[in-house]
Write an enzyme that holds these catalytic residues in place. Structure first.
Site, PDB file in Angstrom:
ATOM      1  N   LYS A  54       0.852  -1.197   0.000  1.00 50.60           N
ATOM      2  CA  LYS A  54       0.000   0.000   0.000  1.00 50.60           C
ATOM      3  C   LYS A  54       0.885   1.244   0.000  1.00 50.60           C
ATOM      4  O   LYS A  54       1.925   1.263   0.682  1.00 50.60           O
ATOM      5  CB  LYS A  54      -0.904  -0.013   1.242  1.00 50.60           C
ATOM      6  N   SER A 129      -9.812   2.016   2.725  1.00 54.27           N
ATOM      7  CA  SER A 129      -8.904   2.753   1.870  1.00 54.27           C
ATOM      8  C   SER A 129      -7.913   1.870   1.104  1.00 54.27           C
ATOM      9  O   SER A 129      -7.346   2.308   0.105  1.00 54.27           O
ATOM     10  CB  SER A 129      -8.125   3.780   2.690  1.00 54.27           C
ATOM     11  N   SER A 153     -10.109  -0.362   6.868  1.00 53.81           N
ATOM     12  CA  SER A 153      -9.499  -0.263   5.539  1.00 53.81           C
ATOM     13  C   SER A 153      -8.813  -1.512   5.013  1.00 53.81           C
ATOM     14  O   SER A 153      -8.430  -1.550   3.845  1.00 53.81           O
ATOM     15  CB  SER A 153      -8.497   0.882   5.506  1.00 53.81           C
TER      16      SER A 153
HETATM   17  N1  GLN Z   1     -13.164   4.430   5.873  1.00 51.11           N
HETATM   18  C1  GLN Z   1     -12.626   4.845   7.131  1.00 51.11           C
HETATM   19  C2  GLN Z   1     -12.194   6.275   7.043  1.00 51.11           C
HETATM   20  O1  GLN Z   1     -12.460   6.864   6.062  1.00 51.11           O
HETATM   21  C3  GLN Z   1     -11.503   3.948   7.525  1.00 51.11           C
HETATM   22  C4  GLN Z   1     -10.257   4.224   6.814  1.00 51.11           C
HETATM   23  C5  GLN Z   1      -9.103   3.377   7.246  1.00 51.11           C
HETATM   24  O2  GLN Z   1      -9.288   2.357   7.928  1.00 51.11           O
HETATM   25  N2  GLN Z   1      -7.915   3.829   6.916  1.00 51.11           N
HETATM   26  O3  GLN Z   1     -11.599   6.820   7.917  1.00 51.11           O
END
Ligand code: GLN
Length: 448
Positions: A54, A129, A153
């Site tokens: 990532k 994400s 995410s």
């Molecule tokens: N979708 C969540 C957010 O927007 C989680 C994102 C994540 O776990 N990095 O914060």
């Protein structure tokens, strides 16, 4: 040969999926040749296996953008601890994967660079994400990737793409070199197509790291050791809040079927309650945004990354760089976080959120005093359409309602495939006790 074939497959598949921001082909080929020369022994049994990373994990000499314009030219001069472990295991990092900007989002659509597509249906989002990390594995580009999970995410994109993704216990995997979003919630974890591969990958990246002040000094078991298929007598809890209103009927049906499978395997599954989990989304968006507003102060156009050209004085350097360099979602979080931390609002928001976080954690403690695992859906829906929710932050935030409490409590959570709804994969979430990923893998393996 494997590295070569991997790039051929990636190039073919990328036309449809758009999972990678950067491919470091030359470096990877050099590494492959060096590993060939060295040979494969029992010590480096995973040698030569391609892995995707990532793009919020810093990689020495390889562009690391966090999918943001503000880091679009950032070539780190050091490696994250997980990268040292990846290289130490002779795995071959083949490229950097797309994501929501600074990991803020649930669809990978906030990336500055591209929109990654779901591996099953290219009109749908891959989740986020870590959408690139999930789609690349699901589409067969690579067998394993690393992602990060702050509020879901890893698990939500794993669910949306029908693969295995695990967020380890907070402190299990070093955060050194993970570009910080919300430091009290972030964890790095692996995506794979099978449970066993996931266990092996987690072993490769786990362990105490003095460079991370929140790294846990606990021993790392052999996560693949308990994969026997035998889970007779295991006690599993199903929170009623996880099967309540708002969960799509097709998702619910898949989970009901999964419960039957666990029972058939000899486990007991009982309904329980996590009453405070309903406040998880509110608590998370205060805490995560507050920590983000502080963590993202370092992007000032001075030390590294993008710098605005349009400046007359020092103040302009900061303001214009950040105005031009951050996307809308990141700015929304910085503003929300700065507000919650301000004098006069701190007690009502940040402090209160911390108190409710403790209540959420205690809910889990009570259940885990009696049960080995908690199960439920990973996300309330299957993958939604590209463009469908991007202008509706509240709907987007609510998609994380089932994953967020796990981060708030620092617990390990994983998503494994549990059938389909409307032709798209459904994820089964498995939540374990602190540092008990082994039991999660055991159950997941028996279910798989
Ligand atoms: N979708 C969540 C957010 O927007 C989680 C994102 C994540 O776990 N990095 O914060």
């Amino acid at each position: 040969d494997l590295t070569n074939e991997t790039y051929a497959r990636i190039k073919e598949t990328e036309k449809d999926i758009d999972a990678f921001i950067t491919l470091n082909e030359e470096k990877a080929m050099d590494l492959a040749k060096a590993i060939d020369a060295k040979g494969i022994t029992e010590e480096n049994a995973m040698a030569g296996i391609p892995i995707g990373i990532k793009d919020n994990i810093v990689t020495k000499g390889i562009l690391t953008t966090a999918a943001s314009k503000i880091l679009s030219n950032f070539e780190p001069i050091y490696d994250a601890t997980v990268m040292e472990k990846v290289y130490g295991a002779d795995l071959i990092p083949v490229g950097k994967l797309n994501m929501d900007e600074f990991a803020m989002g649930g669809s990978s659509e906030t990336s500055y660079f591209k929109k990654t597509k779901n591996a099953w249906d290219q009109t749908k989002v891959p989740g986020g994400s870590s959408g690139g990390s999930a789609a690349a594995v699901a589409a067969g580009e690579i067998p394993v990737s690393l992602g990060s999970d702050t509020g879901g995410s890893i698990r939500q994109p794993a669910a949306f793409n029908g693969i295995v993704g695990l967020k380890p216990t907070y402190g299990r995997v070093s955060r050194f070199g993970l570009i910080a979003f919300a430091s009290s919630l972030d964890q790095i974890g692996p995506f794979t197509r099978t449970v066993k591969d996931n266990a092996l990958a987690l072993n490769a990246i786990s362990g105490y790291d003095p460079k991370d002040g929140t790294s846990a000094g606990v021993s790392v078991p052999d996560f693949a050791a308990g994969l026997t298929g035998d889970i007779k007598g295991m006690k599993i809890a199903l929170p009623k809040e996880y099967m309540a209103e708002g969960i799509e009927p097709g998702v619910k049906a898949a989970i009901v079927k999964a419960v039957e499978t666990f029972k058939a395997l000899g486990a007991t599954v009982e309904e329980v309650s996590l009453p405070y989990s309903k406040y998880g989304v509110e608590v998370y968006y205060i805490i995560a945004s507050s920590e983000a507003s502080s963590n993202l102060q370092r992007f000032d156009g001075i030390r590294y990354g993008y710098r605005s050209e349009d400046v007359q004085n020092l103040e302009d350097v900061y303001v214009n760089t950040r105005t031009e360099g951050f996307g809308d979602e990141v700015k929304r979080r910085i503003m929300l976080g700065t507000f919650s931390l301000s004098a006069g609002y701190y007690d009502a928001y940040f402090k209160k959120a911390g108190q409710v976080r403790t209540l959420i954690k205690r809910d889990f403690d009570k259940i885990f005093a009696e049960y080995d695992l908690i199960i439920g859906p990973t996300a309330p829906t299957v993958a939604f359409g590209i463009g469908e929710n991007i202008n509706d932050p509240i709907t987007m935030y609510l998609n994380d309602i089932l994953t967020i409490p796990v981060n708030l409590a620092g617990l390990p959570g994983m998503s494994i495939p549990a059938g389909f709804s409307e032709g798209l994969p459904v994820g089964l979430q498995i939540i374990g006790k602190h540092f008990d990923e082994s039991t999660m893998y055991k159950a997941a393996y028996a279910f798989e």
